[in-house]
Design an enzyme around this catalytic site. Structure first.
Site, PDB file in Angstrom:
ATOM      1  N   ARG A 314       1.383  30.017 104.767  1.00  0.00           N
ATOM      2  CA  ARG A 314       2.215  28.856 104.599  1.00  0.00           C
ATOM      3  C   ARG A 314       1.096  27.583 104.690  1.00  0.00           C
ATOM      4  O   ARG A 314       1.191  26.556 104.184  1.00  0.00           O
ATOM      5  CB  ARG A 314       3.229  28.704 105.790  1.00  0.00           C
ATOM      6  CG  ARG A 314       4.112  27.343 105.441  1.00  0.00           C
ATOM      7  CD  ARG A 314       5.475  27.459 106.475  1.00  0.00           C
ATOM      8  NE  ARG A 314       6.538  28.494 105.733  1.00  0.00           N
ATOM      9  CZ  ARG A 314       7.463  27.995 105.044  1.00  0.00           C
ATOM     10  NH1 ARG A 314       7.493  26.580 104.620  1.00  0.00           N
ATOM     11  NH2 ARG A 314       8.276  28.604 104.384  1.00  0.00           N
ATOM     12  N   GLU A 718      11.931  21.979 110.656  1.00  0.00           N
ATOM     13  CA  GLU A 718      10.567  21.557 110.590  1.00  0.00           C
ATOM     14  C   GLU A 718      10.178  20.398 109.844  1.00  0.00           C
ATOM     15  O   GLU A 718       9.101  19.859 110.381  1.00  0.00           O
ATOM     16  CB  GLU A 718       9.895  22.962 110.210  1.00  0.00           C
ATOM     17  CG  GLU A 718      10.229  24.057 110.925  1.00  0.00           C
ATOM     18  CD  GLU A 718       9.832  25.504 110.102  1.00  0.00           C
ATOM     19  OE1 GLU A 718       8.659  25.814 110.456  1.00  0.00           O
ATOM     20  OE2 GLU A 718      10.393  25.784 109.028  1.00  0.00           O
TER      21      GLU A 718
END
Length: 767
Positions: A314, A718
């Site tokens: 990621r 997030e």
């Protein structure tokens, strides 16, 4: 169904909000304890890297109140809690690999007696040299996996031909989760060797599987329940150690066991955010547009893989943030160190990757003596061109240009940018800085099979609704939002919907509540269950009342409208029951469109992107290094929010947590591998006086998810954390003013007062 697709936007209170502030909300440690409940404690290693020569537990066993002690020899099945890869033994046999690694556990009649008992262990070690830092690991080639190289275009040639080029390195630090509710589990043995497990976890299904494998039993013998957890942030996604040890103690004693880690033990034993080190070389034109980029990205993963592979992936997928990078090469190193296994933390590596590119953009701006906001804008992705990521995904929902420009106007950025430079010319000891940074964050699990969810919905004969899904309520309001979706779909008041604990016996094989996907996945699964019930009702109504029109019934205001006919919902439910119509259904959802080849690093790993931007103004004290947030302006895209009030809160909370990561939350290990910041006296999180003096948060009003997501909403789990990048670069801007903006400051995150002073001194020495 027509009402399933009707969009709404309603702010209501969090379903547990009043209980949170009154203390009435029940967490794992509040559950009533059956008679003969025992209490656990963990004995852990005082050495970061050593062979275990001998463990003497006689004094522990004979300690007051102790009923049993468990070690690796008491485990009937798998001695590992690694979620993807092995490497996380519950109790090691021969070697310890980090300071704080569990060695054994006890069960006693009180918590105090259990904690006193574990201190009486005598462990004899043969010391081995620990690897603590990323630099140590790279020098000794201590890696969990082979280095990965990803390349697009010809960055070497582009850098070589560029008029401007710079080199440098940058580090982002670790971070402790520091939730309100620490690691805790409560296990109750049942008949037939079954167990009910109450756990503060983001992943009940994996908890179920880990315990079953440890006890060498089937998953159906373990039932995991979670009503709420007091914060997760990723720290409770794969930390199965507490639940596994608690279950092992219950298995041996045949009694209920509660295991609640002391705060210091919690911090010492459990993993944290990955530190990341980046080494870069970049070529760019006179406007600051990046031509070519070479980047070395290394992370401290700790003693085992845990989720490090996915977290680093990621980070790689977000190394571009909002910028179109046409020619680049990235070398990624996953460093094995003798520290607790680094684990998931809000942002999941994305923010570390984004900080690396933002630091490069900032340094480019200062090299050219340009406003960083203009250089950022010139590198943005476009809509019809420059809209393909380096990993091959076409961006169809880009709104970063609009958000960025809108925020610059709303925050009066240009005027303040000029005024701050004038302020700094007049003031010798107090210096101001300002920065605006963008956010583009991809939403979906990068591990494709995790993008699925299940749900269970019941309609009772009085017209009330009971719902259960696989998502975990950790303060973000996912239960509230999904209940709103259900109520809207049935056309009923929110109060008609009852939310129950997440339960592996109701909804199996759940994915972790993570990747900012909890409401998207579980909301869609729940609506799938609702649609099946409504389909049954629609067929029943049309058959009973001989309605031959193909018009879809509309559920609204407690009624069901079919053309010109109106039926009361409660009455229809009663009639349906008497006519043996099913009023219960399971639901399922899997995210469409996503596909990603991890070997070639090509494809579409995300369903959609979240966008936002933040402007931060700070003042630093050049004598003490202290920084103060004078003002923060945020504009964030949440699509068509299900509950704007909850999203607003998530944006504020995420920002402040990111602010903590980048300014004050510093995790420190000494050379021996011992963590030094393991209590509130040595580890500081933002307090009420640390939040911005002026905090302007606005939701992007034109936001609407282009994909078929519930309510056309976008998540705010997030992404808001990354808005805090603006804090770090505002501090960096203030430091730059001490040298009249002639040089780019050298400073790593977090920008603590000590690092700010060191950076100022470095600038003085350079000049």
């Amino acid at each position: 169904m027509k009402s399933d697709n009707s969009l709404f936007n309603k702010s209501i209170a969090h379903d547990s909000g009043a209980k949170h502030v009154s203390g009435l909300a029940k967490y794992t440690d509040d559950i009533s304890e059956p008679l003969n409940t025992l209490y656990g404690a963990i004995g852990w290693s005082r050495n970061a890297h050593a062979k275990i020569k001998r463990v003497d537990l006689d004094a522990v066993k004979n300690s007051e109140g102790v009923l049993t002690v468990v070690t690796h020899s008491d485990i009937p099945g798998r001695n590992d809690v690694g979620p993807v890869f092995d490497g996380d033994p519950i109790f090691p046999k021969d070697k310890v690999e980090y300071y704080g690694q569990p060695l054994f556990a006890v069960a006693a009649t009180t918590i105090e007696l259990a904690r006193k008992a574990v201190l009486k262990a005598k462990v004899f070690y043969q010391d081995l040299k620990p690897i603590v830092t990323i630099d140590d690991a790279l020098k000794r080639n201590s890696l969990l996996f082979k280095p990965r190289i990803i390349k697009k275009g010809n960055p070497n040639q582009k850098i070589e031909k560029s008029k401007n080029k710079i080199k440098g390195n940058f580090t982002t630090g670790s971070q402790e989760h520091f939730y309100l509710e620490g690691q805790v589990a409560f296990v109750i043995p049942k008949e037939d060797n079954n167990y009910t497990v109450y756990s503060s976890t983001q992943h009940p299904s994996e908890t179920q599987q880990i315990i079953a494998k440890m006890l060498n039993q089937k998953s159906n013998s373990i039932d995991v329940l979670v009503r709420r957890i007091g914060g997760g942030f990723g720290g409770k996604e794969t930390n199965f150690m507490t639940s596994a040890i608690c279950a092992l103690l219950s298995h041996k004693t045949k009694k209920p066991i509660k295991l609640r880690l002391d705060r210091d033990d919690d911090i010492i034993i459990t993993g944290k955010r990955h530190d990341f080190y980046s080494d870069y070389e970049v070529g760019f034109d006179d406007d600051g547009c990046i031509n070519g980029l070479k980047l070395k990205l290394a992370s401290r993963c700790g003693m085992s893989p845990d989720l490090s592979l996915a977290i680093n992936e990621r980070a790689l997928l977000h190394i571009d943030n909002a910028y179109c990078l046409t020619d680049l090469e990235i070398k990624n190193y996953l460093c094995k160190t003798n520290t607790a296994s680094s684990t998931a933390f809000r942002g999941f590596g994305g923010n570390q990757g984004m900080m690396a590119i933002e630091n490069i953009i900032d340094n480019i701006s200062r090299h050219l003596n340009k406003d960083p906001s203009e250089v950022r804008k010139r590198n943005f992705y476009g809509k019809k061109s420059r809209n393909i990521t380096y990993y091959g995904m076409k961006i169809n929902d880009n709104v970063i240009n609009e958000i960025f420009e809108d925020l610059k106007i709303k925050s009066n950025y240009k005027k303040r940018y000029s005024e701050i430079k004038k302020f700094n010319q007049r003031n010798k000891f107090k210096k101001k800085g300002i920065a605006i940074t963008p956010v583009k964050f991809g939403i979906s699990f990068t591990t494709i099979h995790l993008n699925q969810a299940g749900a269970l919905v019941h309609v009772y004969t009085d017209g009330s609704i009971h719902m259960n899904h696989g998502g975990i309520e950790m303060g973000q309001g996912t239960h509230t939002k999904i209940a709103q979706l259900v109520a809207n779909s049935f056309g009923l008041p929110y109060e008609k919907v009852q939310i129950s604990s997440t339960n592996t016996s109701k909804v199996p094989n759940t994915s972790a509540s993570a990747a900012s996907s909890t409401t998207d996945l579980n909301g869609a699964a729940t609506l799938n269950a609702v649609s099946k019930i409504k389909s049954n009702l629609n067929k029943f109504i049309k058959k009973k009342y001989k309605i031959f029109s193909k018009i879809e019934p509309l559920y609204k205001n407690g009624n069901i409208y079919v053309g010109n006919r109106i039926f009361n919902f409660e009455e229809i439910i009663k009639q349906a029951y008497l006519n043996r119509i099913s009023l219960s259904s399971s639901g399922f959802y899997s995210t469409p469109k996503i596909n990603f080849n991890k070997k070639t690093f090509k494809g579409r790993p995300f369903y959609y992107f979240c966008y936002g931007a933040a402007v931060t103004e700070v003042t630093i004290d050049t004598f003490t290094g202290e920084s103060v947030l004078d003002r923060v302006d945020i504009l964030h895209d949440v699509g068509n929010a299900i509950n704007p009030a909850l999203e607003h809160g998530q944006i504020e909370g995420g920002f402040v947590q990111g602010q903590g990561w980048l300014t004050m939350e510093e995790v420190v290990w000494d050379k021996s591998g011992k963590i030094k910041t393991y209590s509130p006296s040595t580890y500081k999180i933002p307090a009420i006086n640390d939040i911005p003096k002026k905090f302007n948060v606005e939701i992007f009003k034109k936001g609407l998810n282009v994909e078929k997501v519930v309510n056309k909403a976008k998540t705010t789990g997030e992404p808001p954390l990354m808005l805090a990048m603006s804090v770090f670069f505002a501090i960096k801007d203030a430091i730059a003013s001490t040298a009249n903006y002639k040089k780019s400051p050298i400073i790593d995150a977090p920008a603590t007062p000590e690092k700010i002073l060191l950076s100022i001194n470095k600038l003085k020495n350079i000049i």
